[in-house]
Write an enzyme that holds these catalytic residues in place. Sequence first.
Site, mmCIF file in Angstrom:
data_model
loop_
_atom_site.group_PDB
_atom_site.id
_atom_site.type_symbol
_atom_site.label_atom_id
_atom_site.label_comp_id
_atom_site.label_asym_id
_atom_site.label_seq_id
_atom_site.Cartn_x
_atom_site.Cartn_y
_atom_site.Cartn_z
ATOM 1 N N GLN A 1 46.440 -80.273 49.338
ATOM 2 C CA GLN A 1 45.513 -80.273 48.191
ATOM 3 C C GLN A 1 46.168 -79.576 46.991
ATOM 4 O O GLN A 1 46.703 -78.477 47.116
ATOM 5 C CB GLN A 1 44.211 -79.562 48.597
ATOM 6 C CG GLN A 1 43.117 -79.573 47.549
ATOM 7 C CD GLN A 1 42.539 -80.963 47.276
ATOM 8 O OE1 GLN A 1 42.612 -81.858 48.117
ATOM 9 N NE2 GLN A 1 41.973 -81.150 46.112
ATOM 10 N N ASP B 1 49.081 -89.424 50.293
ATOM 11 C CA ASP B 1 48.772 -89.145 48.887
ATOM 12 C C ASP B 1 49.795 -89.812 47.957
ATOM 13 O O ASP B 1 49.546 -89.952 46.754
ATOM 14 C CB ASP B 1 48.837 -87.632 48.647
ATOM 15 C CG ASP B 1 47.505 -87.041 48.252
ATOM 16 O OD1 ASP B 1 46.598 -87.807 47.902
ATOM 17 O OD2 ASP B 1 47.392 -85.801 48.287
ATOM 18 N N LYS C 1 36.484 -85.294 51.436
ATOM 19 C CA LYS C 1 37.488 -86.042 52.203
ATOM 20 C C LYS C 1 37.167 -85.969 53.691
ATOM 21 O O LYS C 1 37.213 -86.977 54.397
ATOM 22 C CB LYS C 1 38.890 -85.487 51.911
ATOM 23 C CG LYS C 1 39.348 -85.835 50.502
ATOM 24 C CD LYS C 1 40.575 -85.085 50.058
ATOM 25 C CE LYS C 1 40.850 -85.413 48.580
ATOM 26 N NZ LYS C 1 41.853 -84.551 47.965
HETATM 27 N N1 LIG Z 1 46.664 -83.682 47.014
HETATM 28 C C1 LIG Z 1 45.618 -83.994 46.244
HETATM 29 N N2 LIG Z 1 45.117 -85.247 46.300
HETATM 30 C C2 LIG Z 1 44.049 -85.594 45.528
HETATM 31 O O1 LIG Z 1 43.592 -86.754 45.575
HETATM 32 C C3 LIG Z 1 43.466 -84.605 44.671
HETATM 33 C C4 LIG Z 1 44.041 -83.334 44.656
HETATM 34 N N3 LIG Z 1 45.111 -83.048 45.442
HETATM 35 N N4 LIG Z 1 43.528 -82.363 43.860
HETATM 36 C C5 LIG Z 1 42.340 -82.561 43.067
HETATM 37 C C6 LIG Z 1 42.085 -83.997 42.714
HETATM 38 C C7 LIG Z 1 40.645 -84.294 42.408
HETATM 39 N N5 LIG Z 1 40.264 -85.335 43.329
HETATM 40 C C8 LIG Z 1 38.979 -85.870 43.445
HETATM 41 C C9 LIG Z 1 38.629 -86.704 44.480
HETATM 42 C C10 LIG Z 1 37.325 -87.162 44.636
HETATM 43 C C11 LIG Z 1 36.348 -86.795 43.750
HETATM 44 C C12 LIG Z 1 34.942 -87.272 43.968
HETATM 45 O O2 LIG Z 1 34.639 -87.962 44.922
HETATM 46 N N6 LIG Z 1 34.009 -86.903 43.095
HETATM 47 C C13 LIG Z 1 32.605 -87.224 43.187
HETATM 48 C C14 LIG Z 1 31.847 -85.950 42.895
HETATM 49 C C15 LIG Z 1 30.503 -85.896 43.446
HETATM 50 C C16 LIG Z 1 29.801 -84.610 43.063
HETATM 51 O O3 LIG Z 1 30.371 -83.484 43.163
HETATM 52 O O4 LIG Z 1 28.659 -84.714 42.647
HETATM 53 C C17 LIG Z 1 32.242 -88.293 42.141
HETATM 54 O O5 LIG Z 1 33.002 -88.398 41.128
HETATM 55 O O6 LIG Z 1 31.267 -88.983 42.320
HETATM 56 C C18 LIG Z 1 36.686 -85.981 42.696
HETATM 57 C C19 LIG Z 1 37.994 -85.535 42.537
HETATM 58 C C20 LIG Z 1 41.296 -85.596 44.167
HETATM 59 N N7 LIG Z 1 42.369 -84.868 43.870
#
Ligand SMILES: Nc1nc(=O)c2c([nH]1)NC[C@@H]1CN(c3ccc(C(=O)N[C@@H](CCC(=O)O)C(=O)O)cc3)C=[N+]21
Length: 270
Positions: free
Chosen positions: A73, A96, A29
């Site tokens: 988070q 959010d 983020k």
């Molecule tokens: N208040 C709050 N808001 C959230 O939006 C929130 C949260 N808590 N807690 C956890 C989850 C999880 N989440 C993700 C966001 C982006 C990827 C993301 O960009 N993932 C990459 C990963 C890349 C990698 O590690 O290789 C992808 O899927 O390509 C994953 C998971 C948001 N969350």
Amino acid sequence: MKRSVGHVPGLAVVLVGDRRDSESYVRYKVKGCEEVGIKSLLAKLPGNCSEDEVMDSVSRFNEDPSVHGILVQLPLPEFMDEERILSTISLEKDVDGFHPLNVGNLALRSRNPLFVPCAAKACIELLLQSGIELMGKHVAVIGRSKVVGLPTSLLLQRHHATVSVIHAFTTNPEAITRESDIVISAAGVANLVRGSWLKQGAVVIDVGTNPIEDPTSDYGYRLTGDVCFEEAVNVASAITPVPGGVGPVTIAMLLGNTLDSAKRVYGQSD
Ligand SMILES: Nc1nc(=O)c2c([nH]1)NC[C@@H]1CN(c3ccc(C(=O)N[C@@H](CCC(=O)O)C(=O)O)cc3)C=[N+]21
Ligand SMILES: NC(=O)C1=CN([C@@H]2O[C@H](COP(=O)(O)OP(=O)(O)OC[C@H]3O[C@@H](n4cnc5c(N)ncnc54)[C@H](OP(=O)(O)O)[C@@H]3O)[C@@H](O)[C@H]2O)C=CC1
């Protein structure tokens, strides 16, 4: 297009504890903010801090005019009352969309929430941008959490889809997914959705990001989705990969919500 010089949107992230996955999501983020010129602020609190300390941190960001979006988070440590903490986020800064009033207004089709949760928005955006019609479609959503499943099912209903919500107590989930035109999985269970769960030509959105052990990776683990991609790709007409699917679009939605919030403050509509 009207542009203004000198206004910088700001996103504040409150991170409690030292969960490795949360730390890495927060890094994505912050990196996203840097890429587009949004100022990011991070409040990092120890896992044994009090609920009041988290709320104080949120309150300071509520008062800070350079902050237009606040994100706490999740998950928070178990002993904390999540709804109580999320309720202290100023509604206008709830990028959010987890404040109970924004959640309630998303559910009431006669009202509009100020912000819609980013992962849910990402799923709908991916479908619409790919020209996939939602009205009258049968969609199976796997998961009913505040973060993904619930807001996704509410948003789909706003787009006039017929929605089946599958959760941990659903018996025979594959009978439901097999009847569905679109399957959106957000269960957090690696390889839950098999190729045999899908109707021929179904559209599959895989929200799950599950760490699985991988000694060949630098980190000792890699991410995999909820869907068995190798099987599903032969049945689906369209499918999102993990990584590189819903995740980066979720981040984009968060940055977009933060920009919208700043525009609201500075009185710009475009
Ligand atoms: N208040 C709050 N808001 C959230 O939006 C929130 C949260 N808590 N807690 C956890 C989850 C999880 N989440 C993700 C966001 C982006 C990827 C993301 O960009 N993932 C990459 C990963 C890349 C990698 O590690 O290789 C992808 O899927 O390509 C994953 C998971 C948001 N969350
Ligand atoms: N790519 C992205 O942008 C994002 C990805 N994620 C990922 O999405 C996944 C879900 O996240 P989140 O909603 O926060 O997780 P939660 O653990 O809060 O919720 C999981 C949901 O899935 C249901 N569920 C669990 N196991 C099963 C099962 N075997 N069959 C059917 N339903 C099941 C649970 O049911 P019940 O309610 O009955 O317990 C619950 O409703 C995770 O992998 C997370 O990392 C999350 C946010 C953004």
